[in-house]
Design an enzyme around this catalytic site. Sequence first.
Site, PDB file in Angstrom:
ATOM      1  N   ARG A  12     -13.660  -7.896  -0.097  1.00 14.47           N
ATOM      2  CA  ARG A  12     -12.754  -7.878   1.070  1.00 14.47           C
ATOM      3  C   ARG A  12     -12.158  -6.462   1.248  1.00 14.47           C
ATOM      4  O   ARG A  12     -11.723  -5.827   0.308  1.00 14.47           O
ATOM      5  CB  ARG A  12     -11.640  -8.895   0.849  1.00 14.47           C
ATOM      6  CG  ARG A  12     -10.578  -8.939   1.963  1.00 14.47           C
ATOM      7  CD  ARG A  12      -9.375  -8.101   1.617  1.00 14.47           C
ATOM      8  NE  ARG A  12      -8.318  -8.199   2.623  1.00 14.47           N
ATOM      9  CZ  ARG A  12      -7.302  -7.362   2.706  1.00 14.47           C
ATOM     10  NH1 ARG A  12      -7.192  -6.374   1.858  1.00 14.47           N
ATOM     11  NH2 ARG A  12      -6.377  -7.503   3.624  1.00 14.47           N
ATOM     12  N   VAL A  13     -12.155  -5.993   2.482  1.00 13.95           N
ATOM     13  CA  VAL A  13     -11.565  -4.691   2.782  1.00 13.95           C
ATOM     14  C   VAL A  13     -10.470  -4.882   3.824  1.00 13.95           C
ATOM     15  O   VAL A  13     -10.665  -5.594   4.808  1.00 13.95           O
ATOM     16  CB  VAL A  13     -12.628  -3.709   3.325  1.00 13.95           C
ATOM     17  CG1 VAL A  13     -11.993  -2.359   3.664  1.00 13.95           C
ATOM     18  CG2 VAL A  13     -13.747  -3.518   2.306  1.00 13.95           C
ATOM     19  N   GLY A  14      -9.323  -4.259   3.582  1.00 15.06           N
ATOM     20  CA  GLY A  14      -8.212  -4.346   4.534  1.00 15.06           C
ATOM     21  C   GLY A  14      -8.182  -3.140   5.459  1.00 15.06           C
ATOM     22  O   GLY A  14      -9.175  -2.430   5.641  1.00 15.06           O
ATOM     23  N   ASP A  15      -7.006  -2.890   6.022  1.00 16.51           N
ATOM     24  CA  ASP A  15      -6.861  -1.796   6.989  1.00 16.51           C
ATOM     25  C   ASP A  15      -6.767  -0.411   6.337  1.00 16.51           C
ATOM     26  O   ASP A  15      -7.054   0.596   6.987  1.00 16.51           O
ATOM     27  CB  ASP A  15      -5.582  -2.017   7.802  1.00 16.51           C
ATOM     28  CG  ASP A  15      -4.364  -2.049   6.874  1.00 16.51           C
ATOM     29  OD1 ASP A  15      -4.357  -2.883   5.940  1.00 16.51           O
ATOM     30  OD2 ASP A  15      -3.456  -1.223   7.047  1.00 16.51           O
ATOM     31  N   THR A  47       0.840  -1.199   0.000  1.00 16.22           N
ATOM     32  CA  THR A  47       0.000   0.000   0.000  1.00 16.22           C
ATOM     33  C   THR A  47       0.866   1.236   0.000  1.00 16.22           C
ATOM     34  O   THR A  47       1.887   1.265   0.686  1.00 16.22           O
ATOM     35  CB  THR A  47      -0.859   0.005   1.291  1.00 16.22           C
ATOM     36  OG1 THR A  47      -1.712  -1.120   1.236  1.00 16.22           O
ATOM     37  CG2 THR A  47      -1.682   1.275   1.412  1.00 16.22           C
ATOM     38  N   GLY A  56      -3.557  -6.539   6.233  1.00 16.34           N
ATOM     39  CA  GLY A  56      -4.621  -5.773   6.883  1.00 16.34           C
ATOM     40  C   GLY A  56      -5.350  -6.551   7.949  1.00 16.34           C
ATOM     41  O   GLY A  56      -5.738  -6.006   8.987  1.00 16.34           O
ATOM     42  N   THR A 105       1.241  -0.560   6.373  1.00 15.61           N
ATOM     43  CA  THR A 105       1.195  -1.413   5.183  1.00 15.61           C
ATOM     44  C   THR A 105       1.502  -2.837   5.630  1.00 15.61           C
ATOM     45  O   THR A 105       2.210  -3.047   6.606  1.00 15.61           O
ATOM     46  CB  THR A 105       2.185  -0.925   4.104  1.00 15.61           C
ATOM     47  OG1 THR A 105       2.126  -1.787   2.979  1.00 15.61           O
ATOM     48  CG2 THR A 105       3.611  -0.872   4.605  1.00 15.61           C
ATOM     49  N   GLY A 106       0.937  -3.797   4.923  1.00 21.77           N
ATOM     50  CA  GLY A 106       1.130  -5.191   5.319  1.00 21.77           C
ATOM     51  C   GLY A 106      -0.202  -5.915   5.326  1.00 21.77           C
ATOM     52  O   GLY A 106      -1.148  -5.503   4.652  1.00 21.77           O
TER      53      GLY A 106
HETATM   54  C1  SD4 Z   1      -4.447  -4.563   2.900  1.00 22.06           C
HETATM   55  N1  SD4 Z   1      -2.725  -3.376   4.071  1.00 22.06           N
HETATM   56  O1  SD4 Z   1      -5.364  -4.434   2.102  1.00 22.06           O
HETATM   57  C2  SD4 Z   1      -3.244  -3.663   2.767  1.00 22.06           C
HETATM   58  C3  SD4 Z   1      -2.258  -4.273   1.840  1.00 22.06           C
HETATM   59  C4  SD4 Z   1      -0.861  -3.790   2.016  1.00 22.06           C
HETATM   60  O2  SD4 Z   1       1.376  -4.178   1.909  1.00 22.06           O
HETATM   61  O3  SD4 Z   1      -0.556  -2.793   2.552  1.00 22.06           O
HETATM   62  N2  SD4 Z   1       0.107  -4.505   1.687  1.00 22.06           N
HETATM   63  O4  SD4 Z   1      -4.452  -5.426   3.774  1.00 22.06           O
END
Ligand code: SD4
Length: 294
Positions: free
Chosen positions: A181-184, A153, A207, A204-205
Amino acid sequence: MKKEWSMIATWRMAGDAVKLGGEILENNGKCQDAVEKAIMQVEDYPFYKSVGYGGLPNEDCEVELDAAFMDGKTLSIGAIAGIKDFKNPVSIARKLSEDRFNIFLVGAGAEAYAHKNGFVRQNMLTERAKKTWEKRKQEIYEKNLSPYDGHDTVCMIAKDKEGDMAVATSTSGLFMKKRGRVGDSPVSGSGFYVDNEIGGAAATGLGEDIMKGCLSYEVVQRMKNGQSPMEAAQDAVTEFSEKLKKLRGTAGAISVIALNNTGEWGIGTNVEFTFAAVSCDKYAAVYRAIPDEN
Ligand code: SD4
């Protein structure tokens, strides 16, 4: 030392964009414009696989995008999730932040809002992203791999010469995610947070794990309690990863960037090869963060 202006972003792909944001800030521009314009540049570049145009598709080979914007002076927030076929999700999120109600819209509702407000329609699926999707589909089938690898992200936090702060995020989320699907990244407190009186943070990572710890808000609270951005980001990520490992046996990839209201920055991570792009008072560089082993 207090910086006149400062900007930090996730990943090497943001290296040129923070220079653009830095120029805006150096020329007395606003932090809100710096984060939006810089993220738009990343969104528009088709070879950055996990953001905007050319972003990674979901399991049905559709590009569903999430984005958010927060103003540290007013605490206004705008966010969208699962939006398809619109250019520059970050600008739609910023526009939503002007409203009192309905500030977080998803799917068809977000698309209707974008259309009504004159945002540009664009097919965000590129041939390149489609090929990546086809290859991954094959690999998942042949090698029994987890589908959920490969996602980055773009997050940016800026402080301008007036002392105001803003944060924004933009992503296609998890590669091969389920539709809807929704992440953070569009979720306040998890994917981002900023308060002029303290500073900001963004994540980032994975979620699914970042949301369990509301990590951006956690990092901002640690700065409020006196930690430097570097200590706050690294301690929050390390402690929460340890907790997840203890409770669940595993922790996903997590990285958090932070910037306080004097323009000091930090990054915390639990993975190798996490990068932050930084631009402060006329210098710009990309830094590699190293996970805390303790
Ligand atoms: C998510 N955090 O949708 C985001 C993806 C992301 O490094 O940042 N990846 O979960």
